[in-house]
Scaffold this motif. Structure first.
Motif, PDB file in Angstrom:
ATOM      1  N   ASP A 112       0.825  -1.197   0.000  1.00 63.60           N
ATOM      2  CA  ASP A 112       0.000   0.000   0.000  1.00 63.60           C
ATOM      3  C   ASP A 112       0.865   1.256   0.000  1.00 63.60           C
ATOM      4  O   ASP A 112       1.874   1.331   0.712  1.00 63.60           O
ATOM      5  CB  ASP A 112      -0.896  -0.018   1.237  1.00 63.60           C
ATOM      6  N   ALA A 113       0.480   2.250  -0.815  1.00 67.04           N
ATOM      7  CA  ALA A 113       1.180   3.539  -0.852  1.00 67.04           C
ATOM      8  C   ALA A 113       0.149   4.658  -0.866  1.00 67.04           C
ATOM      9  O   ALA A 113      -0.859   4.582  -1.577  1.00 67.04           O
ATOM     10  CB  ALA A 113       2.080   3.643  -2.075  1.00 67.04           C
ATOM     11  N   GLY A 114       0.405   5.692  -0.095  1.00 64.46           N
ATOM     12  CA  GLY A 114      -0.523   6.801  -0.014  1.00 64.46           C
ATOM     13  C   GLY A 114      -0.340   7.834  -1.100  1.00 64.46           C
ATOM     14  O   GLY A 114      -1.178   8.727  -1.250  1.00 64.46           O
ATOM     15  N   ALA A 119       5.179   5.504  -3.193  1.00 67.18           N
ATOM     16  CA  ALA A 119       5.424   4.347  -4.060  1.00 67.18           C
ATOM     17  C   ALA A 119       6.873   4.315  -4.520  1.00 67.18           C
ATOM     18  O   ALA A 119       7.509   3.254  -4.550  1.00 67.18           O
ATOM     19  CB  ALA A 119       4.485   4.388  -5.262  1.00 67.18           C
ATOM     20  N   ALA A 120       7.409   5.472  -4.873  1.00 70.32           N
ATOM     21  CA  ALA A 120       8.802   5.555  -5.317  1.00 70.32           C
ATOM     22  C   ALA A 120       9.753   5.137  -4.201  1.00 70.32           C
ATOM     23  O   ALA A 120      10.770   4.477  -4.461  1.00 70.32           O
ATOM     24  CB  ALA A 120       9.117   6.968  -5.786  1.00 70.32           C
ATOM     25  N   ARG A 121       9.456   5.497  -2.969  1.00 75.24           N
ATOM     26  CA  ARG A 121      10.325   5.119  -1.846  1.00 75.24           C
ATOM     27  C   ARG A 121      10.323   3.611  -1.609  1.00 75.24           C
ATOM     28  O   ARG A 121      11.329   3.044  -1.149  1.00 75.24           O
ATOM     29  CB  ARG A 121       9.884   5.858  -0.578  1.00 75.24           C
ATOM     30  N   LEU A 122       9.221   2.946  -1.936  1.00 76.77           N
ATOM     31  CA  LEU A 122       9.128   1.504  -1.716  1.00 76.77           C
ATOM     32  C   LEU A 122       9.873   0.690  -2.770  1.00 76.77           C
ATOM     33  O   LEU A 122      10.329  -0.429  -2.498  1.00 76.77           O
ATOM     34  CB  LEU A 122       7.654   1.076  -1.717  1.00 76.77           C
ATOM     35  N   LEU A 123      10.008   1.233  -3.978  1.00 80.80           N
ATOM     36  CA  LEU A 123      10.465   0.437  -5.115  1.00 80.80           C
ATOM     37  C   LEU A 123      11.850  -0.192  -4.975  1.00 80.80           C
ATOM     38  O   LEU A 123      12.024  -1.377  -5.313  1.00 80.80           O
ATOM     39  CB  LEU A 123      10.409   1.285  -6.393  1.00 80.80           C
ATOM     40  N   PRO A 124      12.885   0.523  -4.531  1.00 73.88           N
ATOM     41  CA  PRO A 124      14.222  -0.082  -4.517  1.00 73.88           C
ATOM     42  C   PRO A 124      14.314  -1.385  -3.732  1.00 73.88           C
ATOM     43  O   PRO A 124      15.154  -2.237  -4.047  1.00 73.88           O
ATOM     44  CB  PRO A 124      15.088   1.011  -3.874  1.00 73.88           C
ATOM     45  N   ALA A 125      13.451  -1.573  -2.750  1.00 77.86           N
ATOM     46  CA  ALA A 125      13.483  -2.803  -1.959  1.00 77.86           C
ATOM     47  C   ALA A 125      12.643  -3.914  -2.576  1.00 77.86           C
ATOM     48  O   ALA A 125      12.665  -5.051  -2.075  1.00 77.86           O
ATOM     49  CB  ALA A 125      12.982  -2.514  -0.536  1.00 77.86           C
ATOM     50  N   LEU A 126      11.947  -3.625  -3.670  1.00 78.04           N
ATOM     51  CA  LEU A 126      11.013  -4.601  -4.232  1.00 78.04           C
ATOM     52  C   LEU A 126      11.444  -5.160  -5.578  1.00 78.04           C
ATOM     53  O   LEU A 126      11.052  -6.277  -5.934  1.00 78.04           O
ATOM     54  CB  LEU A 126       9.624  -3.967  -4.373  1.00 78.04           C
ATOM     55  N   GLY A 127      12.206  -4.413  -6.362  1.00 78.93           N
ATOM     56  CA  GLY A 127      12.581  -4.905  -7.683  1.00 78.93           C
ATOM     57  C   GLY A 127      13.481  -3.933  -8.405  1.00 78.93           C
ATOM     58  O   GLY A 127      13.794  -2.845  -7.911  1.00 78.93           O
ATOM     59  N   ARG A 128      13.913  -4.346  -9.602  1.00 80.26           N
ATOM     60  CA  ARG A 128      14.815  -3.518 -10.409  1.00 80.26           C
ATOM     61  C   ARG A 128      14.208  -3.127 -11.755  1.00 80.26           C
ATOM     62  O   ARG A 128      14.647  -2.164 -12.375  1.00 80.26           O
ATOM     63  CB  ARG A 128      16.138  -4.267 -10.685  1.00 80.26           C
ATOM     64  N   GLY A 188      10.944  -8.636 -18.681  1.00 83.39           N
ATOM     65  CA  GLY A 188      11.597  -9.057 -17.442  1.00 83.39           C
ATOM     66  C   GLY A 188      11.149  -8.265 -16.225  1.00 83.39           C
ATOM     67  O   GLY A 188      11.951  -7.985 -15.319  1.00 83.39           O
ATOM     68  N   ILE A 189       9.878  -7.911 -16.180  1.00 82.34           N
ATOM     69  CA  ILE A 189       9.346  -7.087 -15.090  1.00 82.34           C
ATOM     70  C   ILE A 189       9.384  -7.864 -13.774  1.00 82.34           C
ATOM     71  O   ILE A 189       9.004  -9.037 -13.727  1.00 82.34           O
ATOM     72  CB  ILE A 189       7.901  -6.652 -15.405  1.00 82.34           C
ATOM     73  N   ASP A 190       9.842  -7.201 -12.708  1.00 79.17           N
ATOM     74  CA  ASP A 190       9.820  -7.858 -11.397  1.00 79.17           C
ATOM     75  C   ASP A 190       9.053  -7.068 -10.337  1.00 79.17           C
ATOM     76  O   ASP A 190       8.983  -7.495  -9.178  1.00 79.17           O
ATOM     77  CB  ASP A 190      11.235  -8.186 -10.904  1.00 79.17           C
ATOM     78  N   VAL A 191       8.440  -5.941 -10.719  1.00 80.94           N
ATOM     79  CA  VAL A 191       7.569  -5.208  -9.800  1.00 80.94           C
ATOM     80  C   VAL A 191       6.623  -4.324 -10.611  1.00 80.94           C
ATOM     81  O   VAL A 191       7.019  -3.762 -11.646  1.00 80.94           O
ATOM     82  CB  VAL A 191       8.370  -4.370  -8.780  1.00 80.94           C
ATOM     83  N   LEU A 192       5.380  -4.245 -10.169  1.00 77.85           N
ATOM     84  CA  LEU A 192       4.344  -3.456 -10.835  1.00 77.85           C
ATOM     85  C   LEU A 192       3.921  -2.312  -9.927  1.00 77.85           C
ATOM     86  O   LEU A 192       3.772  -2.487  -8.719  1.00 77.85           O
ATOM     87  CB  LEU A 192       3.135  -4.350 -11.147  1.00 77.85           C
ATOM     88  N   VAL A 193       3.710  -1.131 -10.530  1.00 77.66           N
ATOM     89  CA  VAL A 193       3.165   0.014  -9.792  1.00 77.66           C
ATOM     90  C   VAL A 193       1.882   0.450 -10.484  1.00 77.66           C
ATOM     91  O   VAL A 193       1.864   0.669 -11.698  1.00 77.66           O
ATOM     92  CB  VAL A 193       4.151   1.201  -9.749  1.00 77.66           C
ATOM     93  N   THR A 194       0.803   0.579  -9.716  1.00 81.16           N
ATOM     94  CA  THR A 194      -0.474   0.976 -10.280  1.00 81.16           C
ATOM     95  C   THR A 194      -1.236   1.847  -9.292  1.00 81.16           C
ATOM     96  O   THR A 194      -1.024   1.777  -8.084  1.00 81.16           O
ATOM     97  CB  THR A 194      -1.335  -0.257 -10.631  1.00 81.16           C
ATOM     98  N   LYS A 195      -2.114   2.664  -9.806  1.00 81.88           N
ATOM     99  CA  LYS A 195      -3.090   3.355  -8.973  1.00 81.88           C
ATOM    100  C   LYS A 195      -4.310   2.453  -8.822  1.00 81.88           C
ATOM    101  O   LYS A 195      -4.615   1.656  -9.706  1.00 81.88           O
ATOM    102  CB  LYS A 195      -3.505   4.676  -9.622  1.00 81.88           C
ATOM    103  N   ASP A 196      -5.010   2.597  -7.721  1.00 79.18           N
ATOM    104  CA  ASP A 196      -6.233   1.819  -7.504  1.00 79.18           C
ATOM    105  C   ASP A 196      -7.357   2.428  -8.322  1.00 79.18           C
ATOM    106  O   ASP A 196      -8.301   3.007  -7.785  1.00 79.18           O
ATOM    107  CB  ASP A 196      -6.584   1.784  -6.015  1.00 79.18           C
ATOM    108  N   VAL A 218       0.388  -0.503  -4.841  1.00 78.55           N
ATOM    109  CA  VAL A 218      -0.938   0.033  -5.169  1.00 78.55           C
ATOM    110  C   VAL A 218      -1.108   1.390  -4.474  1.00 78.55           C
ATOM    111  O   VAL A 218      -1.095   1.471  -3.250  1.00 78.55           O
ATOM    112  CB  VAL A 218      -2.051  -0.925  -4.727  1.00 78.55           C
ATOM    113  N   VAL A 219      -1.253   2.432  -5.273  1.00 82.23           N
ATOM    114  CA  VAL A 219      -1.427   3.784  -4.738  1.00 82.23           C
ATOM    115  C   VAL A 219      -2.899   3.998  -4.396  1.00 82.23           C
ATOM    116  O   VAL A 219      -3.778   3.807  -5.238  1.00 82.23           O
ATOM    117  CB  VAL A 219      -0.958   4.848  -5.749  1.00 82.23           C
TER     118      VAL A 219
END
Length: 256
Positions: A112-114, A119-128, A188-196, A218-219
């Motif tokens: 979850d991201a507000g 969301a950008a702050r979460l990404l480096p720990a989730l995928g490349r 080769g996607i390893d993480v998805l970012v989307t708005k709800d 998910v924003v």
């Protein structure tokens, strides 16, 4: 009777289709103008802003609008509050047509991201390798993530600033599950970012990510006016209008 639909969504177009041809009804759809070649609904169409809540209230009065439907995108920002203020000022009944948000199911790895910044702050720990499906606006939130690669999908070309390692995919939904599976694999996607955003048109990416075991950021949706009645689909909005304005049976494709 004159109905104004604040549109730009598939639900707004569907509502216009349901209402088009109703005897005694003048129908106007308002589009923000952010998409270069929007899919136009039937009926009258105006493009561009109103000049805030005050300008919208003036337009409602000048055009003798009898009912206002806010069918804008869940992430349209302040338009919902402007509509509520304008409707109150002009004494026009207001209904919000908001598609339900997505709900995680077993197997989903949602984070979850507000906001886009969160969301950008979460990404480096989730995928490349990031599949970014938040649209062309707001890419500045990810511009400092030079260590990540982004596939950005949007209807129109995004501007700057944006991440330095970015590939742009211009496409418009609805999307298929097979297509989303192939896209994740090919890039080769390893993480998805989307708005709800909700709805079925872009939901297959969530299923494809679940099948692949990918994390999804998910924003959350922004806040909306609390005192506006809400319906989840165009048919419910058409029924509300028919009852509110005394229009009887609403005509249009598929209205029976």
């Amino acid at each position: 009777m004159h109905v104004l639909i604040l549109g730009g969504t598939s639900e707004a177009r569907r509502l216009a289709e349901l209402l088009h041809g109703t005897p005694g009804l003048r129908l106007t759809s308002s589009l923000a103008g952010r998409v270069a070649r929007p899919r136009l609904p039937p009926g009258e169409v105006r493009v561009g802003g109103f000049g805030g809540a005050e300008g919208m209230a003036g337009w409602l009065a000048e055009q003798s609008v009898d009912a206002l439907i806010d069918a804008t995108h869940p992430f349209a920002g302040t338009i919902g509050f402007h509509a509520a203020e304008a409707a109150a000022t002009a004494h026009v009944p207001l209904l919000a047509l908001r598609r339900p948000g997505w709900v995680p199911v077993e197997g989903d790895r949602w984070h979850d991201a507000g906001s886009l910044a969160e969301a950008a702050r979460l990404l480096p720990a989730l995928g490349r390798r990031v599949f970014l499906t938040t649209g062309r606006m707001g890419l500045a939130a990810f511009a400092d993530l030079a260590g990540l690669w982004f596939l950005v999908r949007s209807v129109d070309p995004p501007g700057s600033p944006r991440p330095p390692r970015t590939e742009v995919l211009l496409d418009r939904g609805p999307f298929t599950l097979d297509g989303e599976r192939e896209l994740l694999l090919r890039h080769g996607i390893d993480v998805l970012v989307t708005k709800d955003s909700g709805g079925a048109a872009t939901a297959p990416k969530l299923t494809a990510a679940r099948e692949a075991g990918l994390p999804v950021v998910v924003v959350r949706r922004p806040p909306v006016p609390a005192d506006v009645p809400v319906v989840p689909d165009p048919r419910a909005a058409a029924r509300w209008l028919a009852e509110r304005l005394g229009l009887g049976v609403v005509h249009g494709p598929g209205s029976g």
